[in-house]
Design an enzyme around this catalytic site. Structure first.
Site, short mmCIF file in Angstrom:
data_model
loop_
_atom_site.label_atom_id
_atom_site.label_comp_id
_atom_site.label_asym_id
_atom_site.label_seq_id
_atom_site.Cartn_x
_atom_site.Cartn_y
_atom_site.Cartn_z
CG ASN A 8 29.84 48.29 96.86
OD1 ASN A 8 29.02 48.00 97.73
ND2 ASN A 8 30.92 49.00 97.11
CE LYS A 15 29.85 53.79 94.82
NZ LYS A 15 30.70 53.75 95.96
NE ARG A 91 32.59 46.49 100.21
CZ ARG A 91 32.47 47.64 100.84
NH1 ARG A 91 31.72 48.60 100.32
NH2 ARG A 91 33.09 47.85 101.96
CG HIS A 180 38.50 48.66 104.69
ND1 HIS A 180 38.93 49.49 105.72
CD2 HIS A 180 37.45 49.29 104.13
CE1 HIS A 180 38.18 50.57 105.76
NE2 HIS A 180 37.27 50.47 104.81
CG HIS A 208 41.58 50.55 103.01
ND1 HIS A 208 41.24 49.98 101.81
CD2 HIS A 208 40.60 51.45 103.27
CE1 HIS A 208 40.12 50.52 101.36
NE2 HIS A 208 39.71 51.42 102.24
CG ASN A 211 35.00 59.21 104.87
OD1 ASN A 211 35.52 60.04 105.62
ND2 ASN A 211 33.70 59.08 104.73
N GLY A 212 36.79 55.70 105.59
CA GLY A 212 36.93 54.60 106.55
C GLY A 212 38.37 54.15 106.46
NE ARG A 241 32.74 53.93 110.64
CZ ARG A 241 33.07 53.49 109.43
NH1 ARG A 241 34.34 53.36 109.07
NH2 ARG A 241 32.13 53.14 108.57
CB ILE A 333 43.57 59.49 102.95
CG1 ILE A 333 42.17 60.12 103.08
CG2 ILE A 333 44.61 60.40 103.59
CD1 ILE A 333 41.65 60.25 104.49
CD GLU A 386 37.83 48.09 98.49
OE1 GLU A 386 37.78 49.28 98.09
OE2 GLU A 386 37.35 47.72 99.56
P1 ADP Z 1 35.61 55.53 101.48
O1 ADP Z 1 35.69 54.48 100.37
O2 ADP Z 1 35.89 54.99 102.83
O3 ADP Z 1 34.43 56.42 101.41
P2 ADP Z 1 37.84 56.74 100.04
O4 ADP Z 1 38.84 55.64 99.97
O5 ADP Z 1 37.10 57.10 98.81
O6 ADP Z 1 36.85 56.51 101.25
O7 ADP Z 1 38.62 58.03 100.57
C1 ADP Z 1 37.99 59.26 100.79
C2 ADP Z 1 39.05 60.22 101.31
O8 ADP Z 1 40.09 60.29 100.35
C3 ADP Z 1 38.55 61.61 101.58
O9 ADP Z 1 38.97 62.06 102.85
C4 ADP Z 1 39.23 62.42 100.50
O10 ADP Z 1 39.60 63.69 100.96
C5 ADP Z 1 40.47 61.63 100.20
N1 ADP Z 1 40.89 61.92 98.83
C6 ADP Z 1 40.32 61.52 97.70
N2 ADP Z 1 40.94 62.07 96.64
C7 ADP Z 1 41.93 62.83 97.13
C8 ADP Z 1 42.92 63.65 96.58
N3 ADP Z 1 43.00 63.81 95.24
N4 ADP Z 1 43.77 64.28 97.40
C9 ADP Z 1 43.71 64.12 98.75
N5 ADP Z 1 42.77 63.35 99.34
C10 ADP Z 1 41.90 62.73 98.55
#
Ligand code: ADP
Length: 399
Positions: A8, A15, A91, A180, A208, A211-212, A241, A333, A386
């Site tokens: 990725n 990664k 990816r 996603h 899903h 963060n996204g 977003r 999340i 993924e």
């Molecule tokens: P992306 O791949 O879109 O960057 P992720 O799937 O890694 O996003 O999710 C990031 C989010 O998941 C952040 O808002 C973070 O706070 C939340 N997160 C990650 N680990 C934890 C945890 N242990 N407890 C609560 N929220 C978490």
């Protein structure tokens, strides 16, 4: 036994995971960060981690990162020769209208990914850099491209079309593509497996939420709707977003201060300064927001706006599919926040689903049934994989 590398690439990162197939055993994983052509021997911020090995080193390009990676695998006898890597699965964020499945990265395929850079400039360009890097280091490696959008290509025209001038679609491909997809596909398949049912007989809503964040309606194993659109900006509010808004907000804000609020700046704000961050004024990170939920009304509001919108999509997909068998939560999340799962399920309880708080409060990052035994609709936590899905698609193509 075959070895499949999953890659990725971001604009400054790479990664990877190396899997043994078909056992799906993870052999080693790692990442390269802060890759930049500005790095010099004396002054650099780049570093990498391969398994437990960590090293700071000047890395100026994805090609240099791939050289370091493959040399490491050889020197440490993780592979005896490059021939042992049967395929490298990349990816790719945007496959546009061209791709509804993974493909071997032929010149024609790469040309199409290049053409699609207009829809996802940063992402697709970085993925191409990654593919070229592997091609440059060893021309015998088979590169495969796996698209985030492919799973959503089964949507019907009434779903993927916007009610905009038809010319925009014909001339410029303006339509919903989603994102996603690899994650939605993986958790939908895993959910069917966990339920002991044939996916063809199931109606699923996959959430899903990282963060996204995006939500999909998966009927009979096929995606029939998803919340993200032409770009990942559409849908529910996310870390930074906005998700769906009235597009007229743009002209209104522009009229307030035309110098400051140009279209470019407004789009930057919708992508990078909205969502949790914009409403709470605290953070884009759900952990920071949840920590202040009882004391800071804006943190509470940021979360509640999102929960409400997620529930709206679930309700809409329920109607669209004529029912739902299970709602699935995944990603950062979805896998870690018991609060989000509880609050969303509370808002869709009319569908016949009830959160089992005792279980929900305890589980994180593991497969779990989080609805009560008497729930008509089941709810699950299913960690996304993924990379494994990309390894499977790559393996299927090269085997
Ligand atoms: P992306 O791949 O879109 O960057 P992720 O799937 O890694 O996003 O999710 C990031 C989010 O998941 C952040 O808002 C973070 O706070 C939340 N997160 C990650 N680990 C934890 C945890 N242990 N407890 C609560 N929220 C978490």
């Amino acid at each position: 036994m075959k070895k499949i590398m999953v890659v990725n690439c971001g604009s400054s990162s790479l990664k990877f995971r190396l899997f043994e197939m078909p056992s799906e055993k993870l052999i080693i994983k790692g990442l390269f960060e802060s890759i930049s052509k500005n790095n010099t021997e004396e002054n650099f911020s780049s570093q990498y981690k391969i398994g437990d090995f960590f090293c700071k080193a000047p890395i100026r390009s994805h090609t240099e990162a791939v050289k370091i990676l493959l040399n490491y695998l050889l020197e440490n006898k993780i592979i005896a020769s490059y021939d042992e890597i049967d395929g490298v699965g990349h990816r790719i964020v945007q496959g546009g209208k061209y791709f509804d499945k993974a493909e071997v990265a032929t010149p024609d395929v790469l040309k199409k990914i290049e053409d699609l850079c207009i829809l996802a400039p940063l992402h697709n360009r970085a993925h191409l850099d990654g593919i070229h890097a592997f091609q440059e280091v060893n021309k015998n490696l088979v590169n495969v491209v796996v698209f985030d959008t492919a799973f959503h290509q089964t949507m019907a025209p009434d779903t993927y079309m916007y009610a905009l001038p038809y010319d925009w679609y014909e001339k410029y491909d303006v339509r919903k593509y989603g994102a996603h997809g690899t994650s939605h596909k993986y958790v939908a398949q895993k959910c069917a497996e966990v339920m002991g049912k044939d996916i063809k007989d199931l109606k699923l809503i996959t959430c899903h939420i990282g963060n996204g964040a995006s939500i999909s309606a998966v009927m009979g194993g096929k995606c029939i709707d998803t919340s993200m659109g032409l770009t990942p900006l559409e849908g529910i509010p996310m870390g930074t977003r906005s998700g769906n808004i009235d597009p007229a907000v743009l002209e209104y804000m522009n009229s307030i201060d035309p110098e400051k609020y140009t279209v470019k700046e407004l789009l930057r704000i919708l992508n990078h300064e909205s969502g949790y961050l914009g409403v709470s004024k605290v953070s884009h990170d759900s952990r920071a927001i949840e920590a202040e939920v009882e004391t800071n009304p804006l943190c509470r509001l940021a979360l509640e706006i999102q929960y409400k919108r997620i529930a709206d999509f679930i309700g809409s997909y329920y109607v669209h599919m004529g029912g739902v068998d299970a709602i699935v939560f995944t990603a950062g999340i979805g896998e870690n926040s018991s609060r989000l799962r509880r609050e969303v399920l509370k808002r869709v309880s009319v569908l016949g689903v009830k959160c089992n708080d005792e279980v929900n409060d305890k589980v994180r990052g593991e497969v779990a049934l989080i609805s009560t035994p008497d729930s008509k609709v089941k709810a699950y936590l299913i960690p996304t994989e993924e990379e494994l899905m990309i390894a499977r698609d790559t393996y299927d193509l090269v085997k």
